[in-house]
Motif scaffolding. Structure first.
Motif, PDB file in Angstrom:
ATOM      1  N   GLY A 344      -0.830  10.671   2.691  1.00  0.00           N
ATOM      2  CA  GLY A 344      -2.216  11.421   2.291  1.00  0.00           C
ATOM      3  C   GLY A 344      -3.238  10.584   2.878  1.00  0.00           C
ATOM      4  N   GLU A 345      -3.485   9.640   2.379  1.00  0.00           N
ATOM      5  CA  GLU A 345      -4.683   8.521   2.426  1.00  0.00           C
ATOM      6  C   GLU A 345      -4.284   7.207   3.124  1.00  0.00           C
ATOM      7  OE1 GLU A 345      -7.511   8.050  -0.791  1.00  0.00           O
ATOM      8  OE2 GLU A 345      -8.021  10.150  -0.599  1.00  0.00           O
ATOM      9  N   GLY A 346      -2.774   7.279   3.164  1.00  0.00           N
ATOM     10  CA  GLY A 346      -2.107   5.812   3.745  1.00  0.00           C
ATOM     11  C   GLY A 346      -2.397   4.775   2.784  1.00  0.00           C
ATOM     12  N   VAL A 347      -2.364   4.982   1.280  1.00  0.00           N
ATOM     13  CA  VAL A 347      -2.412   3.925   0.286  1.00  0.00           C
ATOM     14  C   VAL A 347      -1.113   3.138   0.374  1.00  0.00           C
ATOM     15  CG1 VAL A 347      -2.611   3.350  -2.053  1.00  0.00           C
ATOM     16  CG2 VAL A 347      -3.668   5.486  -0.959  1.00  0.00           C
ATOM     17  N   MET A 348      -1.257   1.960   0.367  1.00  0.00           N
ATOM     18  CA  MET A 348       0.182   0.854   0.535  1.00  0.00           C
ATOM     19  C   MET A 348       0.689   0.826  -0.788  1.00  0.00           C
ATOM     20  SD  MET A 348      -1.842  -2.307   2.600  1.00  0.00           S
ATOM     21  CE  MET A 348      -2.808  -1.935   3.940  1.00  0.00           C
ATOM     22  N   THR A 349       2.010   0.648  -0.818  1.00  0.00           N
ATOM     23  CA  THR A 349       2.698   0.293  -1.935  1.00  0.00           C
ATOM     24  C   THR A 349       3.891  -0.800  -1.431  1.00  0.00           C
ATOM     25  OG1 THR A 349       4.528   1.113  -3.446  1.00  0.00           O
ATOM     26  CG2 THR A 349       4.432   2.257  -0.997  1.00  0.00           C
ATOM     27  N   PHE A 350       3.744  -1.794  -2.460  1.00  0.00           N
ATOM     28  CA  PHE A 350       4.662  -3.191  -2.027  1.00  0.00           C
ATOM     29  C   PHE A 350       5.082  -3.884  -3.228  1.00  0.00           C
ATOM     30  CE2 PHE A 350       0.195  -3.528  -1.540  1.00  0.00           C
ATOM     31  CZ  PHE A 350      -0.087  -4.658  -2.582  1.00  0.00           C
ATOM     32  N   SER A 351       5.094  -2.966  -4.444  1.00  0.00           N
ATOM     33  CA  SER A 351       5.682  -3.860  -5.681  1.00  0.00           C
ATOM     34  C   SER A 351       7.120  -4.011  -5.693  1.00  0.00           C
ATOM     35  CB  SER A 351       5.300  -2.774  -6.856  1.00  0.00           C
ATOM     36  OG  SER A 351       6.405  -1.800  -6.890  1.00  0.00           O
ATOM     37  N   ASP A 352       7.481  -4.883  -7.022  1.00  0.00           N
ATOM     38  CA  ASP A 352       8.658  -5.576  -7.123  1.00  0.00           C
ATOM     39  C   ASP A 352       9.677  -4.133  -7.345  1.00  0.00           C
ATOM     40  OD1 ASP A 352       8.056  -8.008  -6.593  1.00  0.00           O
ATOM     41  OD2 ASP A 352       7.453  -8.379  -8.765  1.00  0.00           O
ATOM     42  N   TYR A 353       8.955  -2.976  -7.597  1.00  0.00           N
ATOM     43  CA  TYR A 353       9.858  -1.868  -8.049  1.00  0.00           C
ATOM     44  C   TYR A 353      10.260  -1.084  -6.676  1.00  0.00           C
ATOM     45  CZ  TYR A 353      11.123   2.534 -10.557  1.00  0.00           C
ATOM     46  OH  TYR A 353      11.696   3.704 -10.898  1.00  0.00           O
ATOM     47  N   ASN A 354       9.699  -1.449  -5.436  1.00  0.00           N
ATOM     48  CA  ASN A 354      10.200  -0.908  -4.372  1.00  0.00           C
ATOM     49  C   ASN A 354      11.547  -1.675  -3.781  1.00  0.00           C
ATOM     50  OD1 ASN A 354       7.679   0.317  -4.689  1.00  0.00           O
ATOM     51  ND2 ASN A 354       6.687  -0.234  -2.428  1.00  0.00           N
ATOM     52  N   LYS A 355      12.483  -0.749  -4.290  1.00  0.00           N
ATOM     53  CA  LYS A 355      14.133  -1.506  -4.226  1.00  0.00           C
ATOM     54  C   LYS A 355      14.876  -0.590  -3.639  1.00  0.00           C
ATOM     55  CE  LYS A 355      13.395  -5.732  -6.919  1.00  0.00           C
ATOM     56  NZ  LYS A 355      13.676  -6.612  -5.548  1.00  0.00           N
ATOM     57  N   GLY A 356      16.191  -0.988  -3.313  1.00  0.00           N
ATOM     58  CA  GLY A 356      17.231  -0.032  -2.905  1.00  0.00           C
ATOM     59  C   GLY A 356      18.498  -0.621  -2.327  1.00  0.00           C
ATOM     60  N   ILE A 408       1.676  -5.422   5.092  1.00  0.00           N
ATOM     61  CA  ILE A 408       1.186  -4.764   3.764  1.00  0.00           C
ATOM     62  C   ILE A 408       1.452  -5.873   2.642  1.00  0.00           C
ATOM     63  CG2 ILE A 408       2.260  -2.879   2.336  1.00  0.00           C
ATOM     64  CD1 ILE A 408       3.447  -1.808   4.962  1.00  0.00           C
ATOM     65  N   ASN A 409       0.123  -5.887   2.038  1.00  0.00           N
ATOM     66  CA  ASN A 409      -0.146  -7.028   0.879  1.00  0.00           C
ATOM     67  C   ASN A 409      -1.533  -6.792  -0.048  1.00  0.00           C
ATOM     68  OD1 ASN A 409      -2.433  -8.340   2.493  1.00  0.00           O
ATOM     69  ND2 ASN A 409      -0.451  -8.539   3.935  1.00  0.00           N
ATOM     70  N   TRP A 410      -1.618  -7.645  -1.053  1.00  0.00           N
ATOM     71  CA  TRP A 410      -2.852  -7.433  -1.713  1.00  0.00           C
ATOM     72  C   TRP A 410      -4.200  -7.437  -0.966  1.00  0.00           C
ATOM     73  CZ3 TRP A 410      -3.294  -4.531  -5.722  1.00  0.00           C
ATOM     74  CH2 TRP A 410      -2.515  -4.558  -6.812  1.00  0.00           C
ATOM     75  N   ALA A 411      -4.348  -8.387  -0.017  1.00  0.00           N
ATOM     76  CA  ALA A 411      -5.677  -8.427   0.736  1.00  0.00           C
ATOM     77  C   ALA A 411      -5.882  -7.277   1.444  1.00  0.00           C
ATOM     78  CB  ALA A 411      -5.450  -9.751   1.439  1.00  0.00           C
ATOM     79  N   SER A 412      -4.647  -6.893   2.333  1.00  0.00           N
ATOM     80  CA  SER A 412      -4.963  -5.531   3.109  1.00  0.00           C
ATOM     81  C   SER A 412      -4.956  -4.184   2.280  1.00  0.00           C
ATOM     82  CB  SER A 412      -3.591  -5.564   3.950  1.00  0.00           C
ATOM     83  OG  SER A 412      -3.488  -6.815   4.778  1.00  0.00           O
ATOM     84  N   TYR A 413      -4.445  -4.474   1.000  1.00  0.00           N
ATOM     85  CA  TYR A 413      -4.700  -3.227   0.233  1.00  0.00           C
ATOM     86  C   TYR A 413      -6.229  -3.268  -0.180  1.00  0.00           C
ATOM     87  CZ  TYR A 413      -4.401  -0.249  -3.956  1.00  0.00           C
ATOM     88  OH  TYR A 413      -4.360   0.637  -5.082  1.00  0.00           O
ATOM     89  N   ASN A 414      -6.813  -4.203  -0.584  1.00  0.00           N
ATOM     90  CA  ASN A 414      -8.026  -4.255  -0.878  1.00  0.00           C
ATOM     91  C   ASN A 414      -8.994  -4.188  -0.171  1.00  0.00           C
ATOM     92  OD1 ASN A 414      -7.278  -4.791  -3.661  1.00  0.00           O
ATOM     93  ND2 ASN A 414      -7.458  -7.175  -3.348  1.00  0.00           N
ATOM     94  N   ALA A 415      -8.985  -4.527   1.112  1.00  0.00           N
ATOM     95  CA  ALA A 415      -9.499  -4.246   2.267  1.00  0.00           C
ATOM     96  C   ALA A 415      -9.709  -2.621   2.711  1.00  0.00           C
ATOM     97  CB  ALA A 415      -9.193  -5.112   3.554  1.00  0.00           C
ATOM     98  N   ALA A 416      -8.420  -2.143   2.711  1.00  0.00           N
ATOM     99  CA  ALA A 416      -8.534  -0.684   2.952  1.00  0.00           C
ATOM    100  C   ALA A 416      -9.025  -0.053   1.856  1.00  0.00           C
ATOM    101  CB  ALA A 416      -6.909  -0.374   3.088  1.00  0.00           C
TER     102      ALA A 416
END
Length: 460
Positions: A344-356, A408-416
């Motif tokens: 949708g809006e291109g929101v980033m996701t990069f948490s420790d829960y993102n596994k597989g 894809i990290n917190w700094a880029s997430y906050n900037a976006a």
């Protein structure tokens, strides 16, 4: 309807007559848009004869700086309403209205409400009460009808949703069976969702051992967690078994370096790298744009110590970085982390829960499980594209994927996030190459090469 406070719901409209209005227990007059009920005669007399007290003095007899709050008189429309309540001709100016009211008290300091007004009040309240009972009954009947209609609509929606899901599941199963051939369509159902048989008989020890052997890794983990929580004595046993498992894993890892096991078919890089067509049935149940076919592309890293991939699953897209070495034999399960963006809006996701974890099944087929903040837990099945297209240099692709991963990290997430609100969020941050201990003999990361090479000119 009444409550603990004996409150009656008001459904009937106001009743107005001869300058008076009634609603519920209220009998009032409206003057210049202001509603006023009848003031008690004794209290009204106090208001009309109010005299300001002398100023408060200090102990020395001087006027104190702090004086009581000054008396605040009612507005003119209040006194005009009282004249009407007591059957007197209304006056719109405050002082003349007050004088007329005070004169009506007379020497006896009493003021009576005319009998005609008292009778009008009784009549109007009884009339409103009857009208409210009728309105109350009508409201309850309409409410029951609304509830009945809403229940019928919910039931119809549930039936339609059930039919839609059944058709969707059948379509997915047929598609999966046609697409993968040897795969059993039943495998698309997560093992977590299997239900126990009702009233199952008590298992014997032999049957229990057989059932334990059939449990999945996820089920075994849940069982161990429960035992650790409920039976403290299990902790030492589990610790010992974990140490044994670690030792066995180290030995197995050493054997893997020497070559694949005799009972497993070797898997060359060319047999698993490249583009895949994939389907994620559970993901498609919740998001229409994930129905597929979906895209996945996989390549090894420079030193073949990691597996890198990019994916587009409709609702989510991103980059995969394995925590294991790439596969060497059929059946190898490769664990990974992933970072991405929602569609949708291109929101980033990069948490420790993102596994597989992805398992290479041979013949160009894969099976994977993924979890993530934006998409929950789901399975996917893939098949290597039969026709290998010339889609660009794999070396450059992996380099670009790494660059995307590190962006894809917190700094880029906050900037976006700031930019979405029309603000300047600062510079995007690109993380430095990650450190990974890929083997006990050769510590370090294949990413370290990029400390010396430009990220866009990475050489295999």
């Amino acid at each position: 309807m009444s409550s603990d406070w004996d409150y009656e719901e008001e459904y009937a409209p106001n009743i107005s007559r001869n300058g008076f209005t009634c609603r519920g227990d209220r009998f009032y007059v409206v003057v210049d848009g202001n509603q006023h009920e009848r003031e008690d005669a004794q209290q009204l007399y106090k208001l009309l004869t109010y005299t300001p007290p002398p100023p408060t003095l200090t102990k020395k007899g001087t006027v104190a700086k702090r004086q009581p709050a000054p008396h605040k008189d009612h507005a003119a429309h209040f006194y005009c309403a009282q004249l009407i309540h007591y059957g007197l001709k209304p006056l719109k100016t405050r002082e003349p209205a007050k004088k007329k009211l005070l004169a009506a008290f007379g020497t006896g300091q009493t003021l009576s409400v005319p009998a005609s007004i008292l009778q009008l009040e009784i009549t109007m309240k009884e009339e409103w009460k009857k009208a409210n009972e009728v309105a109350d009954k009508k409201y309850r009947e309409e409410a029951l009808e609304r509830d009945r209609r809403e229940r019928a609509e919910r039931q119809e929606r549930d039936i339609q949703e059930k039919e839609r899901r059944e058709k969707h599941e059948e379509r997915q199963k047929t598609m999966m069976k046609d697409f993968f051939g040897v795969f059993d369509a039943a495998t698309i159902v997560d093992s977590d969702e299997d239900e126990d048989e009702p009233n199952a008989p008590r298992l014997t020890n032999a049957q229990m051992r057989k059932e334990i052997a059939s449990l999945s890794d996820d089920q075994m983990c849940k069982l161990l967690y429960k035992l650790l929580a409920d039976v403290p004595e299990v902790e030492d046993v589990v610790k010992n078994e974990i140490e044994k498992a670690r030792a066995q894993a180290r030995k197995a890892k050493a054997k893997t370096k020497a070559g694949p096991s005799q009972n497993r078919k070797a898997l060359s890089v060319t047999q698993w790298k490249g583009s895949y067509t994939v389907y994620a049935p559970k993901l498609a149940d919740h998001w229409g744009d994930a129905e597929g076919p979906l895209e996945l592309e996989v390549y090894p890293s420079a030193k073949s110590s990691h597996l890198w991939a990019t994916f587009n699953f409709g609702v989510i897209s991103g980059v995969i970085r394995s925590s294991d070495a790439p596969p060497k034999a059929v059946g190898d399960k490769i664990h990974f982390d992933w970072r991405g963006r929602e569609s949708g809006e291109g929101v980033m996701t990069f948490s420790d829960y993102n596994k597989g974890a992805i398992t290479f099944l041979g013949d160009g087929k894969i099976h994977a499980r993924m979890t993530g903040d934006l998409c929950g837990k789901f399975e996917l099945f893939g098949k290597q594209c039969a026709v290998k297209k010339n889609t660009g240099d794999p070396v450059k692709k992996v380099s670009e994927w790494k660059h995307d991963w590190r962006g894809i990290n917190w700094a880029s997430y906050n900037a976006a996030s700031q930019e979405r609100w029309g603000k300047w969020g600062g510079e995007r941050k690109i993380e430095s190459p990650a450190y990974s201990d890929t083997s006990e003999e050769n510590p370090g990361s294949d990413d370290d090469e990029e400390n010396e090479l430009d990220v866009w000119n990475f050489a295999m």
